[in-house]
Design a protein around this motif. Structure first.
Motif, PDB file in Angstrom:
ATOM      1  N   VAL A 275       0.868  -1.183   0.000  1.00 33.57           N
ATOM      2  CA  VAL A 275       0.000   0.000   0.000  1.00 33.57           C
ATOM      3  C   VAL A 275       0.905   1.234   0.000  1.00 33.57           C
ATOM      4  O   VAL A 275       1.920   1.268   0.695  1.00 33.57           O
ATOM      5  N   GLY A 276       0.574   2.233  -0.837  1.00 32.57           N
ATOM      6  CA  GLY A 276       1.401   3.435  -0.912  1.00 32.57           C
ATOM      7  C   GLY A 276       2.534   3.313  -1.924  1.00 32.57           C
ATOM      8  O   GLY A 276       3.269   4.259  -2.144  1.00 32.57           O
ATOM      9  N   GLY A 277       2.668   2.139  -2.543  1.00 33.84           N
ATOM     10  CA  GLY A 277       3.712   1.931  -3.544  1.00 33.84           C
ATOM     11  C   GLY A 277       3.481   2.755  -4.808  1.00 33.84           C
ATOM     12  O   GLY A 277       4.419   3.054  -5.544  1.00 33.84           O
ATOM     13  N   GLU A 278       2.240   3.086  -5.066  1.00 32.21           N
ATOM     14  CA  GLU A 278       1.835   4.023  -6.128  1.00 32.21           C
ATOM     15  C   GLU A 278       0.688   4.838  -5.545  1.00 32.21           C
ATOM     16  O   GLU A 278      -0.007   4.371  -4.648  1.00 32.21           O
ATOM     17  N   LYS A 279       0.481   6.041  -6.094  1.00 31.17           N
ATOM     18  CA  LYS A 279      -0.528   6.899  -5.445  1.00 31.17           C
ATOM     19  C   LYS A 279      -1.943   6.312  -5.521  1.00 31.17           C
ATOM     20  O   LYS A 279      -2.774   6.569  -4.658  1.00 31.17           O
ATOM     21  N   GLU A 280      -2.211   5.474  -6.550  1.00 30.55           N
ATOM     22  CA  GLU A 280      -3.547   4.852  -6.646  1.00 30.55           C
ATOM     23  C   GLU A 280      -3.772   3.788  -5.564  1.00 30.55           C
ATOM     24  O   GLU A 280      -4.898   3.409  -5.296  1.00 30.55           O
ATOM     25  N   ILE A 281      -2.666   3.269  -5.006  1.00 28.93           N
ATOM     26  CA  ILE A 281      -2.805   2.147  -4.055  1.00 28.93           C
ATOM     27  C   ILE A 281      -3.010   2.710  -2.658  1.00 28.93           C
ATOM     28  O   ILE A 281      -2.090   2.796  -1.851  1.00 28.93           O
ATOM     29  N   THR A 282      -4.257   3.119  -2.400  1.00 29.29           N
ATOM     30  CA  THR A 282      -4.533   3.803  -1.143  1.00 29.29           C
ATOM     31  C   THR A 282      -5.003   2.865  -0.031  1.00 29.29           C
ATOM     32  O   THR A 282      -5.089   3.287   1.116  1.00 29.29           O
ATOM     33  N   ASP A 283      -5.326   1.627  -0.370  1.00 33.99           N
ATOM     34  CA  ASP A 283      -5.662   0.692   0.707  1.00 33.99           C
ATOM     35  C   ASP A 283      -5.338  -0.751   0.296  1.00 33.99           C
ATOM     36  O   ASP A 283      -4.896  -1.011  -0.823  1.00 33.99           O
ATOM     37  N   TYR A 284      -5.547  -1.661   1.243  1.00 30.26           N
ATOM     38  CA  TYR A 284      -5.119  -3.048   1.093  1.00 30.26           C
ATOM     39  C   TYR A 284      -5.808  -3.740  -0.090  1.00 30.26           C
ATOM     40  O   TYR A 284      -5.167  -4.451  -0.857  1.00 30.26           O
ATOM     41  N   ILE A 285      -7.095  -3.525  -0.253  1.00 24.54           N
ATOM     42  CA  ILE A 285      -7.811  -4.161  -1.371  1.00 24.54           C
ATOM     43  C   ILE A 285      -7.354  -3.572  -2.702  1.00 24.54           C
ATOM     44  O   ILE A 285      -7.154  -4.287  -3.691  1.00 24.54           O
ATOM     45  N   LEU A 287      -4.444  -2.554  -3.382  1.00 15.53           N
ATOM     46  CA  LEU A 287      -3.114  -3.098  -3.695  1.00 15.53           C
ATOM     47  C   LEU A 287      -3.244  -4.291  -4.648  1.00 15.53           C
ATOM     48  O   LEU A 287      -2.545  -4.381  -5.658  1.00 15.53           O
ATOM     49  N   PHE A 288      -4.171  -5.201  -4.342  1.00 15.32           N
ATOM     50  CA  PHE A 288      -4.358  -6.380  -5.207  1.00 15.32           C
ATOM     51  C   PHE A 288      -5.040  -6.001  -6.516  1.00 15.32           C
ATOM     52  O   PHE A 288      -4.711  -6.547  -7.563  1.00 15.32           O
ATOM     53  N   ASP A 289      -6.002  -5.080  -6.449  1.00 20.71           N
ATOM     54  CA  ASP A 289      -6.643  -4.611  -7.685  1.00 20.71           C
ATOM     55  C   ASP A 289      -5.586  -4.079  -8.644  1.00 20.71           C
ATOM     56  O   ASP A 289      -5.575  -4.398  -9.833  1.00 20.71           O
ATOM     57  N   TYR A 290      -4.686  -3.272  -8.106  1.00 20.72           N
ATOM     58  CA  TYR A 290      -3.664  -2.622  -8.927  1.00 20.72           C
ATOM     59  C   TYR A 290      -2.684  -3.664  -9.489  1.00 20.72           C
ATOM     60  O   TYR A 290      -2.438  -3.720 -10.701  1.00 20.72           O
ATOM     61  N   ASP A 291      -2.126  -4.480  -8.601  1.00 23.37           N
ATOM     62  CA  ASP A 291      -1.093  -5.433  -9.028  1.00 23.37           C
ATOM     63  C   ASP A 291      -1.644  -6.489  -9.991  1.00 23.37           C
ATOM     64  O   ASP A 291      -1.011  -6.822 -10.991  1.00 23.37           O
ATOM     65  N   LEU A 292      -2.818  -7.014  -9.683  1.00 23.80           N
ATOM     66  CA  LEU A 292      -3.365  -8.059 -10.550  1.00 23.80           C
ATOM     67  C   LEU A 292      -3.775  -7.481 -11.905  1.00 23.80           C
ATOM     68  O   LEU A 292      -3.615  -8.144 -12.936  1.00 23.80           O
ATOM     69  N   GLY A 293      -4.247  -6.237 -11.902  1.00 22.02           N
ATOM     70  CA  GLY A 293      -4.576  -5.567 -13.167  1.00 22.02           C
ATOM     71  C   GLY A 293      -3.332  -5.385 -14.023  1.00 22.02           C
ATOM     72  O   GLY A 293      -3.324  -5.669 -15.228  1.00 22.02           O
ATOM     73  N   LEU A 294      -2.263  -4.952 -13.364  1.00 24.76           N
ATOM     74  CA  LEU A 294      -0.983  -4.741 -14.046  1.00 24.76           C
ATOM     75  C   LEU A 294      -0.462  -6.064 -14.622  1.00 24.76           C
ATOM     76  O   LEU A 294      -0.019  -6.141 -15.773  1.00 24.76           O
ATOM     77  N   LEU A 295      -0.543  -7.094 -13.808  1.00 24.61           N
ATOM     78  CA  LEU A 295      -0.029  -8.408 -14.198  1.00 24.61           C
ATOM     79  C   LEU A 295      -0.795  -8.984 -15.391  1.00 24.61           C
ATOM     80  O   LEU A 295      -0.196  -9.447 -16.372  1.00 24.61           O
ATOM     81  N   VAL A 296      -2.107  -8.923 -15.324  1.00 32.07           N
ATOM     82  CA  VAL A 296      -2.919  -9.490 -16.406  1.00 32.07           C
ATOM     83  C   VAL A 296      -2.692  -8.714 -17.705  1.00 32.07           C
ATOM     84  O   VAL A 296      -2.584  -9.310 -18.790  1.00 32.07           O
ATOM     85  N   ALA A 297      -2.553  -7.379 -17.602  1.00 30.84           N
ATOM     86  CA  ALA A 297      -2.272  -6.581 -18.807  1.00 30.84           C
ATOM     87  C   ALA A 297      -0.938  -7.004 -19.422  1.00 30.84           C
ATOM     88  O   ALA A 297      -0.814  -7.128 -20.647  1.00 30.84           O
ATOM     89  N   ALA A 298       0.066  -7.256 -18.575  1.00 26.97           N
ATOM     90  CA  ALA A 298       1.388  -7.660 -19.075  1.00 26.97           C
ATOM     91  C   ALA A 298       1.340  -9.056 -19.702  1.00 26.97           C
ATOM     92  O   ALA A 298       1.965  -9.316 -20.735  1.00 26.97           O
ATOM     93  N   ILE A 299       0.593  -9.958 -19.076  1.00 24.16           N
ATOM     94  CA  ILE A 299       0.456 -11.318 -19.622  1.00 24.16           C
ATOM     95  C   ILE A 299      -0.163 -11.250 -21.011  1.00 24.16           C
ATOM     96  O   ILE A 299       0.318 -11.880 -21.960  1.00 24.16           O
ATOM     97  N   LYS A 300      -1.217 -10.456 -21.144  1.00 31.42           N
ATOM     98  CA  LYS A 300      -1.887 -10.329 -22.446  1.00 31.42           C
ATOM     99  C   LYS A 300      -0.945  -9.723 -23.479  1.00 31.42           C
ATOM    100  O   LYS A 300      -0.913 -10.155 -24.635  1.00 31.42           O
ATOM    101  N   GLU A 301      -0.177  -8.719 -23.036  1.00 35.41           N
ATOM    102  CA  GLU A 301       0.735  -8.026 -23.942  1.00 35.41           C
ATOM    103  C   GLU A 301       1.825  -8.975 -24.494  1.00 35.41           C
ATOM    104  O   GLU A 301       2.197  -8.923 -25.662  1.00 35.41           O
TER     105      GLU A 301
END
Ligand SMILES: [Zn+2]
Length: 305
Positions: A275-285, A287-301
């Motif tokens: 949490v706090g690793g990026e400005k959008e990551i303002t809480d614990y839930i 954090l996973f929304d952000y990271d999993l979104g990033l990961l899935v976008a990279a997998i697709k790419e």
């Protein structure tokens, strides 16, 4: 609008005043957020490290000593994650309530599911910064739930008048987390067993939970910088197993990861573990929304599978 009757006012006046908020210091932003989730307005929380910092190596600023001196509760990750910086701050705070083993010290790892517990003795002299098992356990939502429960139990003992409030906050957090987990499971379902490499061993709880397979690390051991020999072996293994995703925590130098990426065609994905690793990551839930979104976008790419 109806005026409040004298009787109603009398009832309101007789409601016991809410106790003062419990003064909490958390060692990381993840633990600070979990404390806020269940503590609501009955806690006042500050964290020592920031989510974009390497939690193993945080500068022990004197301003933290003053915060710890006033704290009623200190929530720490434990497993020696903070051994390089938290013990001197605790000691210099001269606050008996939050010393290790005192009532106001909560080691959040005690009720968490800990992975990679060594079967042989590892000392820090060997340079390994995970001698008591993997301390990045908050990256499994199941552990977030366990830690939140441990915080509720602790707060309820410290402020019994607010126990029902904490219990209802926990029930709400538990429900929101369970709903989010359904969403995350659906998102990751097509990629079970996907092979990845990570820089540091930050992600075993995360990869176990979401079904990814970590086949290697840029660091030869946790806390040991990459060496040319290890990097060559890792590149060969990534080519052999066709690994297309390389996860890097935001506080590591990108030079080695980028050269590995060029050699293997893998995408270097900077993924914040806190949490706090990026400005959008303002809480614990989030954090996973952000990271999993990033990961899935990279997998697709990369077309990795
Ligand atoms: Zn670590």
């Amino acid at each position: 609008m109806r005026l409040l009757s004298i009787a109603t006012l009398a009832v309101l006046a007789s409601v016991p005043r809410a106790s003062a908020a419990v003064n909490v210091v958390a060692s990381t932003e993840d633990l600070a957020d979990l404390t806020r989730q269940v503590g609501g307005d009955r806690v006042k929380v500050e964290s020592i490290s920031r989510g974009y910092q390497d939690p193993h190596f945080v500068e022990a600023k004197p301003s933290f000593i003053l915060k710890l001196a006033k704290a009623e509760l200190l929530v720490a990750v434990g497993r020696e994650l903070e051994i390089g910086w938290l013990p001197p701050l605790i000691q210099q705070s001269r606050n008996a309530r939050i010393q290790v083993g005192a009532d106001g010290y909560l080691d959040a790892s005690l009720t968490a599911k800990i992975l990679e517990i060594p079967t042989t003795q590892i000392t820090r002299a060997m340079g390994d910064v995970h001698p008591l098992g993997n301390p990045h356990y908050w990256l499994d939502p199941g552990n977030g739930r366990r830690v939140a429960k441990a915080i509720v139990d602790k707060l309820s003992r410290m402020a019994p008048a607010d126990a029902a409030y904490f219990a209802s906050r926990y029930a709400d957090f538990d429900k929101r987390l369970a709903e989010a987990e359904k969403r995350w499971d659906a998102l990751l379902a097509p990629y079970k067993g996907l092979k990845v490499v990570t820089y540091h061993r930050s992600w075993p709880n995360f990869t176990d939970r979401f079904g990814l397979d970590v086949i290697g690390y840029v660091e030869p051991r946790p806390g040991i910088p990459p060496s040319p020999g290890h990097t060559i072996d890792l590149i060969a293994e990534m080519k052999r197993q066709n690994v297309k995703i390389l996860l890097v925590e935001p506080y590591f130098d990108l030079k080695t990861p980028q050269s590995i990426g060029r050699e293997t065609g893998a995408k270097v994905l900077v993924m914040p573990p806190s949490v706090g690793g990026e400005k959008e990551i303002t809480d614990y839930i989030k954090l996973f929304d952000y990271d999993l979104g990033l990961l899935v976008a990279a997998i697709k790419e990369t077309g990795a599978k």
